[in-house]
Scaffold this motif. Structure first.
Motif, PDB file in Angstrom:
ATOM      1  N   THR A 241      -8.247  -7.518  -2.154  1.00 45.60           N
ATOM      2  CA  THR A 241      -7.181  -7.267  -1.508  1.00 45.60           C
ATOM      3  C   THR A 241      -6.296  -6.367  -2.328  1.00 45.60           C
ATOM      4  O   THR A 241      -5.749  -5.265  -1.875  1.00 45.60           O
ATOM      5  CB  THR A 241      -6.309  -8.235  -0.996  1.00 45.60           C
ATOM      6  N   PHE A 242      -6.159  -6.702  -3.640  1.00 43.03           N
ATOM      7  CA  PHE A 242      -5.477  -5.829  -4.562  1.00 43.03           C
ATOM      8  C   PHE A 242      -5.980  -4.187  -4.583  1.00 43.03           C
ATOM      9  O   PHE A 242      -5.427  -3.360  -4.683  1.00 43.03           O
ATOM     10  CB  PHE A 242      -5.307  -6.201  -5.776  1.00 43.03           C
ATOM     11  N   ALA A 243      -7.384  -4.225  -4.870  1.00 44.77           N
ATOM     12  CA  ALA A 243      -8.031  -2.966  -4.720  1.00 44.77           C
ATOM     13  C   ALA A 243      -7.805  -2.171  -3.526  1.00 44.77           C
ATOM     14  O   ALA A 243      -7.523  -1.070  -3.472  1.00 44.77           O
ATOM     15  CB  ALA A 243      -9.471  -3.068  -4.913  1.00 44.77           C
ATOM     16  N   SER A 244      -7.810  -2.930  -2.296  1.00 45.22           N
ATOM     17  CA  SER A 244      -7.680  -1.904  -1.141  1.00 45.22           C
ATOM     18  C   SER A 244      -6.141  -1.462  -1.000  1.00 45.22           C
ATOM     19  O   SER A 244      -5.664  -0.570  -0.372  1.00 45.22           O
ATOM     20  CB  SER A 244      -7.498  -3.101   0.331  1.00 45.22           C
ATOM     21  N   TRP A 245      -5.130  -2.144  -1.711  1.00 46.49           N
ATOM     22  CA  TRP A 245      -3.720  -1.529  -2.016  1.00 46.49           C
ATOM     23  C   TRP A 245      -3.607  -0.566  -2.968  1.00 46.49           C
ATOM     24  O   TRP A 245      -2.562  -0.064  -3.053  1.00 46.49           O
ATOM     25  CB  TRP A 245      -2.780  -2.924  -2.253  1.00 46.49           C
ATOM     26  N   GLY A 246      -4.470  -0.324  -3.809  1.00 42.73           N
ATOM     27  CA  GLY A 246      -4.516   0.781  -4.605  1.00 42.73           C
ATOM     28  C   GLY A 246      -4.314   0.444  -6.006  1.00 42.73           C
ATOM     29  O   GLY A 246      -3.850   1.182  -7.047  1.00 42.73           O
ATOM     30  N   VAL A 247      -4.146  -0.986  -6.332  1.00 39.93           N
ATOM     31  CA  VAL A 247      -4.009  -1.708  -7.532  1.00 39.93           C
ATOM     32  C   VAL A 247      -5.247  -1.540  -8.590  1.00 39.93           C
ATOM     33  O   VAL A 247      -6.192  -1.494  -8.158  1.00 39.93           O
ATOM     34  CB  VAL A 247      -3.644  -3.058  -7.387  1.00 39.93           C
ATOM     35  N   ASP A 248      -4.965  -1.161  -9.858  1.00 37.68           N
ATOM     36  CA  ASP A 248      -6.039  -1.101 -10.835  1.00 37.68           C
ATOM     37  C   ASP A 248      -5.974  -1.904 -11.754  1.00 37.68           C
ATOM     38  O   ASP A 248      -6.622  -1.862 -13.045  1.00 37.68           O
ATOM     39  CB  ASP A 248      -6.285   0.487 -10.989  1.00 37.68           C
TER      40      ASP A 248
ATOM     41  N   PRO B 186       0.791  -1.161  -0.059  1.00 37.86           N
ATOM     42  CA  PRO B 186      -0.049   0.011  -0.189  1.00 37.86           C
ATOM     43  C   PRO B 186       0.743   1.316  -0.094  1.00 37.86           C
ATOM     44  O   PRO B 186       0.537   2.259  -0.695  1.00 37.86           O
ATOM     45  CB  PRO B 186      -0.694  -0.217   1.279  1.00 37.86           C
ATOM     46  N   TRP B 187       1.911   1.271   0.775  1.00 39.65           N
ATOM     47  CA  TRP B 187       3.010   2.440   0.831  1.00 39.65           C
ATOM     48  C   TRP B 187       3.570   2.540  -0.705  1.00 39.65           C
ATOM     49  O   TRP B 187       3.539   3.886  -1.007  1.00 39.65           O
ATOM     50  CB  TRP B 187       4.053   2.103   1.731  1.00 39.65           C
ATOM     51  N   LEU B 188       3.805   1.391  -1.260  1.00 36.31           N
ATOM     52  CA  LEU B 188       4.564   1.576  -2.322  1.00 36.31           C
ATOM     53  C   LEU B 188       3.611   2.130  -3.590  1.00 36.31           C
ATOM     54  O   LEU B 188       3.684   2.935  -4.525  1.00 36.31           O
ATOM     55  CB  LEU B 188       5.194   0.334  -3.230  1.00 36.31           C
ATOM     56  N   GLY B 189       2.294   1.625  -3.530  1.00 36.54           N
ATOM     57  CA  GLY B 189       1.286   2.181  -4.560  1.00 36.54           C
ATOM     58  C   GLY B 189       0.931   3.694  -4.332  1.00 36.54           C
ATOM     59  O   GLY B 189       0.900   4.209  -5.068  1.00 36.54           O
ATOM     60  N   ASN B 190       0.932   4.256  -2.949  1.00 38.11           N
ATOM     61  CA  ASN B 190       0.654   5.616  -2.787  1.00 38.11           C
ATOM     62  C   ASN B 190       1.974   6.271  -3.086  1.00 38.11           C
ATOM     63  O   ASN B 190       1.936   7.391  -3.751  1.00 38.11           O
ATOM     64  CB  ASN B 190       0.552   5.961  -1.270  1.00 38.11           C
ATOM     65  N   TYR B 191       3.199   5.784  -3.187  1.00 40.16           N
ATOM     66  CA  TYR B 191       4.412   6.504  -3.619  1.00 40.16           C
ATOM     67  C   TYR B 191       4.426   6.540  -4.975  1.00 40.16           C
ATOM     68  O   TYR B 191       4.537   7.910  -5.664  1.00 40.16           O
ATOM     69  CB  TYR B 191       5.733   5.649  -3.453  1.00 40.16           C
ATOM     70  N   VAL B 192       3.902   5.557  -5.874  1.00 39.68           N
ATOM     71  CA  VAL B 192       4.049   5.694  -7.331  1.00 39.68           C
ATOM     72  C   VAL B 192       2.848   6.619  -7.836  1.00 39.68           C
ATOM     73  O   VAL B 192       2.983   7.338  -8.745  1.00 39.68           O
ATOM     74  CB  VAL B 192       3.830   4.222  -7.915  1.00 39.68           C
ATOM     75  N   LYS B 193       1.876   6.499  -7.026  1.00 39.38           N
ATOM     76  CA  LYS B 193       0.738   7.483  -7.665  1.00 39.38           C
ATOM     77  C   LYS B 193       0.957   8.693  -7.355  1.00 39.38           C
ATOM     78  O   LYS B 193       0.726   9.817  -8.103  1.00 39.38           O
ATOM     79  CB  LYS B 193      -0.485   7.159  -6.759  1.00 39.38           C
ATOM     80  N   ALA B 194       1.845   8.953  -6.306  1.00 37.49           N
ATOM     81  CA  ALA B 194       2.253  10.516  -5.923  1.00 37.49           C
ATOM     82  C   ALA B 194       2.946  10.984  -7.102  1.00 37.49           C
ATOM     83  O   ALA B 194       3.237  12.288  -7.223  1.00 37.49           O
ATOM     84  CB  ALA B 194       2.773  10.772  -4.533  1.00 37.49           C
ATOM     85  N   LYS B 195       3.852  10.164  -7.675  1.00 35.38           N
ATOM     86  CA  LYS B 195       4.718  10.599  -8.865  1.00 35.38           C
ATOM     87  C   LYS B 195       3.893  10.663 -10.345  1.00 35.38           C
ATOM     88  O   LYS B 195       4.425  10.785 -11.285  1.00 35.38           O
ATOM     89  CB  LYS B 195       5.893   9.480  -8.898  1.00 35.38           C
ATOM     90  N   GLY B 196       2.615  10.256 -10.162  1.00 33.84           N
ATOM     91  CA  GLY B 196       1.803  10.195 -11.339  1.00 33.84           C
ATOM     92  C   GLY B 196       1.611   8.985 -12.429  1.00 33.84           C
ATOM     93  O   GLY B 196       1.270   9.204 -13.278  1.00 33.84           O
ATOM     94  N   PHE B 197       1.673   7.859 -11.523  1.00 40.33           N
ATOM     95  CA  PHE B 197       1.530   6.544 -11.921  1.00 40.33           C
ATOM     96  C   PHE B 197       0.430   5.711 -11.466  1.00 40.33           C
ATOM     97  O   PHE B 197       0.107   6.039 -10.488  1.00 40.33           O
ATOM     98  CB  PHE B 197       2.879   5.715 -11.853  1.00 40.33           C
TER      99      PHE B 197
END
Length: 543
Positions: free
Chosen positions: A148-155, A108-119
């Protein structure tokens, strides 16, 4: 049979839905909802470059580099994890866990990190009980894992096909259909469905009898948004020729153009721009061919170390625009010989694409006649833009190309309003043997090795007739059970009318039989048999 400018996508989607409704009765297919993935995905995946040698730092460094070197802004906006990211055991409640040594901050942290970078953030699982790397698969845990994946920010979810075995009396093909169909239903019921990348067809590729492979590639366009249809692209540390690996997957992709449309994409696997076994021209060809196909552009490389030249060609705006064109039409073969492959397709604004690949080992020159591109105007002048350097040239009779070994030229051809008519034009070839339908001056037709001659290039008219460019007044005809070319009947004889199915069958309106390779004969239409599955030019409407 052919709408003479663009493929009728609605008709194609309706055919697929009707044919496959029994397979997925509770869900609707992605090719019918193209808003989920209207154009092919672009981004990064670790597998071909790093395989199981992945960790948190690799992905944060990749996101940082893509945000700073222009790749993100060029459209590569996905960061996808592949196999080996998880722990060897599920949690007590059955849910998947990440490897805490590789990912100390958590996914979840990694998902937030890459999203903050525009991914966007994507992940991998397997339809078996184990992944290819031996980690927990999703069999019997599909709904839990999707949530589970959706809760981690996966699409975006890639589902592989290792460790799948036939169960409950099903054949192996039926087992894959069952499991991927279940995944489709699980994802379709989600409030925000994940993009579904399927690997099922790859597990049936490479066999002499392709019936099961054909059958799988029939149903994957309704189950998900993209499907990997053949072997893995060569990994960085693998033995063999990287160029041969690219050509293998390229050749598979040429067999499947009829399936692609907005919402579903044939996936020939990753781009490998830093592979040490490729020349600069081979790297550029890899990218140009995938873009011409409107294929997924997923880079598997060590992004921070890519050279300026590699970043430059991967960021080519003109070729990315082709890849992301809203028509999503796949380039198809117009001509093929021992050296040159010539491909064309239409673009959404009416332009025509020409792609020329030199598969040979020496520099070649060639003049490509304008009629080969499906352009029928007399006295017309067209403007061709070289998509590598942006240069323009006026063309009226042919376009000249000179290509070094394994190089690819790509031209975007603008059509004046008075010369805008396009007739689908190209090879009619058997997708199992690779042999091309060939017209002779004696009115006979045969299947022969593709030789780059006009006698193997066919126009497909809106009335359903096929006529060779070498003799455009002659049409493919069924006469007393035999197949030949005869003078085209302006009244539209059923003996000269053909329909083209998503299964690849060419069916004659008079006899109801299907064209069959061999002595070029009509036989009863069978289910996905090698001799009856054909590739046709892009722009041909499916029945």
């Amino acid at each position: 049979m052919g709408k003479e400018n663009t493929m009728n996508r609605r008709a194609k989607g309706t055919f697929l839905a009707a044919a496959l409704a029994a397979i997925f009765p509770l869900a609707y297919g992605s090719i019918e909802r193209p808003s989920l993935l209207p154009t092919p995905p672009m981004g990064f995946n670790n597998w071909a470059r790093f395989m199981c040698d992945l960790n948190e730092t690799l992905f944060t460094e990749t996101a940082d580099a893509m945000a700073s070197n222009g790749l993100r802004d060029a459209g590569y906006n996905r960061i996808n994890l592949d196999d080996c990211w998880m722990a060897y055991q599920r949690a007590d409640n059955g849910s998947l866990q990440w490897n805490t040594t590789k990912f100390p901050h958590g996914l979840p942290w990694l998902g937030n990190y890459v999203k903050a970078k525009g991914f966007y953030f994507g992940i991998y699982e397997d339809s078996g009980n184990l992944t290819c790397g031996g980690y927990p698969g999703s069999y019997h845990h599909e709904e839990l894992d999707a949530n589970t994946f959706a809760s981690w920010g996966v699409d975006y979810l890639k589902v592989d096909g290792c460790n799948v075995y036939a169960m409950h009396g099903r054949t192996l093909e039926e087992e894959y259909k069952h499991r991927y169909g279940h995944w489709h239903q699980v994802l379709s019921r989600m409030e925000h469905p994940l993009i579904f990348s399927e690997s099922a067809p790859a597990y049936f590729a490479g066999t002499e009898n392709r019936t099961d492979w054909y059958t799988v590639v029939d149903w994957v366009p309704v189950a998900g948004e993209l499907a990997r249809h053949s072997t893995d692209i060569l990994v960085y540390s693998g033995a063999g020729s990287a160029w041969d690996s690219i050509m293998n997957n390229y050749n598979y992709n040429t067999l499947l153009a009829r399936y692609q449309g907005p919402g579903y994409f044939n996936d020939p696997d990753f781009l490998i721009p830093d592979h040490q076994g490729l020349t600069a021209d081979e790297k550029r060809s890899h990218f140009a061919l995938w873009a011409s196909f409107s294929a997924p552009l997923i880079i598997s490389a060590y992004i921070p170390a890519l050279s300026k030249d590699e970043i430059a060609y991967l960021s080519n705006k003109a070729l990315i625009a082709v890849d992301q064109d809203s028509l999503a039409q796949q380039a198809t073969l117009v001509s093929r010989d021992d050296t040159l492959d010539i491909l064309t397709r239409s673009l959404s604004n009416g332009d025509r694409l020409l792609t020329v690949l030199n598969r040979g080992n020496t520099t070649v020159k060639s003049d490509i006649p304008i009629p080969w591109l499906g352009l029928t105007g007399t006295g017309c002048t067209y403007t061709a833009e070289d998509l590598w350097d942006g240069s323009l040239q006026k063309i009226s009779s042919h376009i000249a190309v000179q290509l070094a070994t394994h190089a690819t030229a790509v031209f975007r051809i603008s059509l004046p309003q008075a010369c805008s008519k396009v007739v689908p034009t190209g090879l009619v070839f058997n997708t199992a043997s690779g042999h091309c339908l060939t017209a002779s001056s004696s009115c006979s037709v045969t299947f022969q090795s593709c030789n780059g001659q006009a006698s193997q290039i066919w126009q497909v008219t809106s009335s359903g007739a096929l006529r060779p460019l070498s003799q455009t007044a002659q049409c493919l005809t069924v006469d007393d059970g035999s197949v030949k070319i005869q003078a085209c009947d302006t009244r539209g004889s059923n003996a000269q009318k053909w329909t083209y199915a998503v299964t690849g069958n060419l069916k004659n309106a008079k006899t109801g039989g299907c064209l069959t390779e061999g002595s070029v004969q009509m036989k009863t239409c069978l289910d996905e048999r090698n001799g009856q599955v054909f590739g046709l030019p892009s722009g041909v409407q499916l029945s």
